[in-house]
Write a protein that holds these residues in place. Structure first.
Motif, PDB file in Angstrom:
ATOM      1  N   VAL A  49       0.835  -1.204   0.000  1.00  0.00           N
ATOM      2  CA  VAL A  49       0.000   0.000   0.000  1.00  0.00           C
ATOM      3  C   VAL A  49       0.870   1.254   0.000  1.00  0.00           C
ATOM      4  CG1 VAL A  49      -1.680   1.367   1.328  1.00  0.00           C
ATOM      5  CG2 VAL A  49      -1.928  -1.120   1.165  1.00  0.00           C
ATOM      6  N   VAL A  50       0.470   2.222  -0.803  1.00  0.00           N
ATOM      7  CA  VAL A  50       1.121   3.531  -0.831  1.00  0.00           C
ATOM      8  C   VAL A  50       0.069   4.582  -0.493  1.00  0.00           C
ATOM      9  CG1 VAL A  50       2.356   5.227  -2.236  1.00  0.00           C
ATOM     10  CG2 VAL A  50       2.755   2.775  -2.596  1.00  0.00           C
ATOM     11  N   ALA A  51       0.393   5.497   0.424  1.00  0.00           N
ATOM     12  CA  ALA A  51      -0.550   6.547   0.827  1.00  0.00           C
ATOM     13  C   ALA A  51       0.081   7.921   0.666  1.00  0.00           C
ATOM     14  CB  ALA A  51      -0.982   6.335   2.274  1.00  0.00           C
ATOM     15  N   TRP A  52      -0.764   8.933   0.471  1.00  0.00           N
ATOM     16  CA  TRP A  52      -0.299  10.310   0.372  1.00  0.00           C
ATOM     17  C   TRP A  52      -1.444  11.247   0.741  1.00  0.00           C
ATOM     18  CZ3 TRP A  52      -1.721   7.213  -3.579  1.00  0.00           C
ATOM     19  CH2 TRP A  52      -2.633   7.698  -4.523  1.00  0.00           C
ATOM     20  N   GLY A  53      -1.093  12.508   1.000  1.00  0.00           N
ATOM     21  CA  GLY A  53      -2.062  13.492   1.471  1.00  0.00           C
ATOM     22  C   GLY A  53      -1.700  13.926   2.875  1.00  0.00           C
ATOM     23  N   LEU A  54      -2.657  14.413   3.638  1.00  0.00           N
ATOM     24  CA  LEU A  54      -2.391  14.832   5.013  1.00  0.00           C
ATOM     25  C   LEU A  54      -2.015  13.617   5.856  1.00  0.00           C
ATOM     26  CD1 LEU A  54      -5.121  17.529   5.739  1.00  0.00           C
ATOM     27  CD2 LEU A  54      -2.656  17.869   5.640  1.00  0.00           C
ATOM     28  N   ALA A  55      -0.800  13.615   6.403  1.00  0.00           N
ATOM     29  CA  ALA A  55      -0.266  12.455   7.106  1.00  0.00           C
ATOM     30  C   ALA A  55      -1.154  12.007   8.258  1.00  0.00           C
ATOM     31  CB  ALA A  55       1.145  12.760   7.618  1.00  0.00           C
ATOM     32  N   ARG A  56      -1.621  12.934   9.068  1.00  0.00           N
ATOM     33  CA  ARG A  56      -2.381  12.530  10.260  1.00  0.00           C
ATOM     34  C   ARG A  56      -3.790  12.061   9.921  1.00  0.00           C
ATOM     35  NH1 ARG A  56      -5.418  16.298  13.406  1.00  0.00           N
ATOM     36  NH2 ARG A  56      -5.885  18.259  12.331  1.00  0.00           N
ATOM     37  N   PHE A  57      -4.228  12.258   8.687  1.00  0.00           N
ATOM     38  CA  PHE A  57      -5.544  11.803   8.260  1.00  0.00           C
ATOM     39  C   PHE A  57      -5.452  10.625   7.283  1.00  0.00           C
ATOM     40  CE2 PHE A  57      -7.170  16.354   9.091  1.00  0.00           C
ATOM     41  CZ  PHE A  57      -7.383  16.040  10.427  1.00  0.00           C
ATOM     42  N   GLY A  58      -4.324   9.907   7.325  1.00  0.00           N
ATOM     43  CA  GLY A  58      -4.176   8.708   6.515  1.00  0.00           C
ATOM     44  C   GLY A  58      -3.176   8.812   5.397  1.00  0.00           C
ATOM     45  N   GLY A  59      -2.553   9.979   5.233  1.00  0.00           N
ATOM     46  CA  GLY A  59      -1.621  10.187   4.128  1.00  0.00           C
ATOM     47  C   GLY A  59      -0.243   9.604   4.340  1.00  0.00           C
ATOM     48  N   SER A  60       0.023   9.013   5.515  1.00  0.00           N
ATOM     49  CA  SER A  60       1.314   8.388   5.789  1.00  0.00           C
ATOM     50  C   SER A  60       1.095   7.016   6.415  1.00  0.00           C
ATOM     51  CB  SER A  60       2.148   9.252   6.740  1.00  0.00           C
ATOM     52  OG  SER A  60       3.313   8.554   7.149  1.00  0.00           O
TER      53      SER A  60
ATOM     54  N   SER B  53       3.779   5.249   7.565  1.00  0.00           N
ATOM     55  CA  SER B  53       5.074   4.955   8.187  1.00  0.00           C
ATOM     56  C   SER B  53       4.938   4.154   9.490  1.00  0.00           C
ATOM     57  CB  SER B  53       5.843   6.257   8.462  1.00  0.00           C
ATOM     58  OG  SER B  53       5.074   7.130   9.292  1.00  0.00           O
ATOM     59  N   ALA B  54       3.877   4.390  10.245  1.00  0.00           N
ATOM     60  CA  ALA B  54       3.707   3.690  11.524  1.00  0.00           C
ATOM     61  C   ALA B  54       3.344   2.220  11.349  1.00  0.00           C
ATOM     62  CB  ALA B  54       2.643   4.383  12.360  1.00  0.00           C
ATOM     63  N   VAL B  55       2.833   1.843  10.149  1.00  0.00           N
ATOM     64  CA  VAL B  55       2.383   0.460   9.934  1.00  0.00           C
ATOM     65  C   VAL B  55       2.971  -0.145   8.666  1.00  0.00           C
ATOM     66  CG1 VAL B  55       0.217   0.742  11.190  1.00  0.00           C
ATOM     67  CG2 VAL B  55       0.305   1.295   8.745  1.00  0.00           C
ATOM     68  N   ALA B  56       3.993   0.483   8.114  1.00  0.00           N
ATOM     69  CA  ALA B  56       4.508   0.081   6.805  1.00  0.00           C
ATOM     70  C   ALA B  56       4.863  -1.395   6.750  1.00  0.00           C
ATOM     71  CB  ALA B  56       5.728   0.928   6.450  1.00  0.00           C
ATOM     72  N   GLY B  57       5.450  -1.949   7.807  1.00  0.00           N
ATOM     73  CA  GLY B  57       5.852  -3.350   7.809  1.00  0.00           C
ATOM     74  C   GLY B  57       4.687  -4.319   7.818  1.00  0.00           C
TER      75      GLY B  57
ATOM     76  N   PHE C  46      -7.827   4.949   7.607  1.00  0.00           N
ATOM     77  CA  PHE C  46      -7.993   3.801   6.716  1.00  0.00           C
ATOM     78  C   PHE C  46      -7.945   2.499   7.512  1.00  0.00           C
ATOM     79  CE2 PHE C  46      -6.012   6.884   3.706  1.00  0.00           C
ATOM     80  CZ  PHE C  46      -6.947   6.834   2.678  1.00  0.00           C
ATOM     81  N   ALA C  47      -8.634   1.481   7.006  1.00  0.00           N
ATOM     82  CA  ALA C  47      -8.560   0.123   7.553  1.00  0.00           C
ATOM     83  C   ALA C  47      -8.358  -0.827   6.383  1.00  0.00           C
ATOM     84  CB  ALA C  47      -9.824  -0.235   8.314  1.00  0.00           C
TER      85      ALA C  47
ATOM     86  N   CYS D  83      -4.587  -0.622  10.438  1.00  0.00           N
ATOM     87  CA  CYS D  83      -5.200   0.713  10.374  1.00  0.00           C
ATOM     88  C   CYS D  83      -4.168   1.807  10.553  1.00  0.00           C
ATOM     89  CB  CYS D  83      -6.268   0.855  11.473  1.00  0.00           C
ATOM     90  SG  CYS D  83      -7.699  -0.194  11.236  1.00  0.00           S
ATOM     91  N   TRP D  84      -4.457   2.975   9.984  1.00  0.00           N
ATOM     92  CA  TRP D  84      -3.615   4.146  10.159  1.00  0.00           C
ATOM     93  C   TRP D  84      -4.443   5.397   9.911  1.00  0.00           C
ATOM     94  CZ3 TRP D  84      -3.856   1.114   5.928  1.00  0.00           C
ATOM     95  CH2 TRP D  84      -3.961   1.701   4.671  1.00  0.00           C
ATOM     96  N   GLY D  85      -3.903   6.522  10.367  1.00  0.00           N
ATOM     97  CA  GLY D  85      -4.624   7.789  10.273  1.00  0.00           C
ATOM     98  C   GLY D  85      -4.937   8.318  11.652  1.00  0.00           C
ATOM     99  N   ASP D  86      -5.963   9.133  11.777  1.00  0.00           N
ATOM    100  CA  ASP D  86      -6.341   9.736  13.053  1.00  0.00           C
ATOM    101  C   ASP D  86      -6.728   8.648  14.063  1.00  0.00           C
ATOM    102  OD1 ASP D  86      -7.876  11.004  15.145  1.00  0.00           O
ATOM    103  OD2 ASP D  86      -8.058  12.754  13.859  1.00  0.00           O
TER     104      ASP D  86
END
Length: 484
Positions: A298-309, A311-315, A330-331, A341-344
């Motif tokens: 999965v690749v994400a972009w946009g506002l990091a704290r709203f799902g655009g990053s 990095s915390a779950v990349a592995g 996102f889920a 899951c990642w985002g807010d």
């Protein structure tokens, strides 16, 4: 002199009826429905022509010995912010709640026959009839008045809506727009380009149309995706478009991605452009995008704290099969049935409290700020904002053999295999269904508006609950919504 006609269902069940030449066809339909013990439908001639219920038998060209088909259709629900419209089995439409938002269609009620599809802006509705004509109602500033383009609204195949404008594709590929000019209701600047349109996608304030040659035309608020001139040369062989609240992302035939719109909301993807190869699917929160690649990463972009990053779950994002999005999180469901899951965090981006329970997940539904997952054994796990349905502990014992979940902005409704409905989340948004508990039996389908739910029962009748200003109280039209 009476006529003998045969009325059949698609299943093959049939009944023979006596009809009078001066009898209304809707009366014949009612008698056929009762004899066959089915809900509402519409009568079709052997040619497939739909018979007008307001016509007499003689006017419909019915002859002695003719065979008709009773076509049954389930109730379809569409909601604006403060109003609900239901297409009944016979193709008629019932609306309720705030008249200014489209809840009152009395002025055009007689035109709403044989309706195939309804779309809504925030405060208006547009219905496509089976002959391709379009009927609109609601707030005129939000697309409720299409009189200026009515002559053009013929042979319409599809309608899409922003917050305050509509765009319709005709069968010749031309596009007709109306409603708020600021939200895409005026396409005059690109009219010459809008030929052979195949599909239209919309965000809150702009439209993007994929043409027959794979190119894209956009209009509406320029900064929010209405102006794609900066990437126009790259928008070739476009296969699909996904929209965030203020930006667009297009997947090309080679699996690459082109983005435009508000940069901070995902309209710029240059930081991850090299990774966006072989993209299979894209999902969006309000301010970010997430793409599933062919290898399941999965690749994400946009506002990091709203799902655009990620990095915390990349592995953990491996072998991803599908992604669901809440407003700011996102889920992702992996092939092993686990969820990432990642985002807010307050919107469902943090699953640590329920992660050990999220095994063998089959599907996920999202409210505005929470998620609910159906597991392989039919149980449910929810997380995210508790007031938005992230905490289902109060009804956990009832959440068994669940087959389907729907969500309003702040609540969930789950249908079990026995046709029973379980709700949780904000009571004012439909999370409390105790007032209609006794009526919620043999439920086949549930639809949601922003703060209410509509359940369609096995007999075709409808039950509503939630905020009465958002469609939760249909008592004013109860007689019309009751299956005959």
């Amino acid at each position: 002199m009476s006529l003998t006609i045969e009325v059949s269902l698609i299943s093959g069940r049939r009944v023979s009826l006596e009809a009078q030449p001066d009898e209304f066809l809707h009366a014949v339909r009612l008698r056929a429905q009762r004899a066959l013990a089915v809900g509402k439908g519409r009568l079709l001639k052997s040619s497939g022509e739909v018979l007008d219920g307001e016509s007499l038998v003689s006017e419909g060209g019915i002859k002695d010995g003719d065979s008709l088909t009773l076509q049954l259709r389930g109730v379809q629900i569409c909601s604006a912010v403060d109003a609900v419209a239901a297409i009944l089995g016979d193709g008629s439409v019932v609306t309720w709640d705030d008249a200014g938002y489209g809840g009152d269609n009395s002025a055009i009620h007689n035109q709403l026959k044989n309706v195939q599809q309804i779309q809504a802006t925030n405060r208006a509705f547009a219905a496509i009839l089976d002959d391709g004509d379009v009927v609109t109602w609601g707030d005129t500033d939000f697309g409720g008045d299409s009189s200026a383009v009515q002559d053009q609204l013929k042979a319409v195949q599809q309608i899409q809506a922003t917050n305050a404008a509509f765009a319709a594709i005709r069968d010749d590929g031309s596009v007709v727009c109306w409603g708020s000019a600021a939200c895409g209701g005026d396409s005059s600047a690109v009219r010459d380009q809008l030929k052979h349109a195949q599909r239209i996608q919309a965000n809150k304030s702009a439209f993007a149309a994929i043409l027959g040659d794979g190119s894209v035309v956009t209009w509406g608020q320029a900064g929010y995706g209405g102006d794609s001139s900066a990437v126009r040369k790259r928008l070739k062989d476009v296969q699909q478009i996904q929209a965030a609240a203020w930006a667009f992302a297009a997947i090309l035939s080679d699996g690459s991605v082109v983005t435009w719109g508000r940069s901070s909301s995902g309209g710029t993807s240059t930081a991850v452009e090299a990774q966006l190869k072989n993209v299979r699917q894209i999902q969006a929160t309000e301010d970010a995008f997430a793409a599933i690649l062919a290898d399941g990463s999965v690749v994400a972009w946009g506002l990091a704290r709203f799902g655009g990053s990620t990095s915390a779950v990349a592995g953990k994002l491996k072998n991803v099969q599908q992604i669901q999005a809440a407003a700011w999180a996102f889920a992702a469901i992996r092939s092993d049935g686990c969820v990432v899951c990642w985002g807010d965090a307050n919107c469902g981006g943090d699953i640590r409290a329920v992660e050990d329970r999220l095994q063998n997940v089959q599907q996920i539904q999202a409210s505005g700020r929470a998620f609910a997952a159906i597991l392989g054994d039919g149980s449910v796990v929810s997380w995210g904002s508790a007031p938005s349905g992230g905490n289902s502990s109060a009804v956990q014992d009832e959440l068994r053999n669940v087959e389907q979940i729907q969500a309003s902005k702040s609540a969930f409704a789950a249908i079990r295999s026995d046709g029973y409905v379980v709700t949780w989340g904000s009571p004012g948004s439909g999370g409390d269904s105790t007032a209609v508990h006794a009526q919620l039996k043999n439920v086949q389908q549930v639809q949601a508006s922003e703060r209410a739910f509509v359940a369609i029962l096995g007999d075709g009748s409808v039950v509503t609950w939630g905020d009465e200003d958002y469609g939760g109280d249909s008592s004013a039209v109860e007689d019309q919504l009751r299956s005959i």
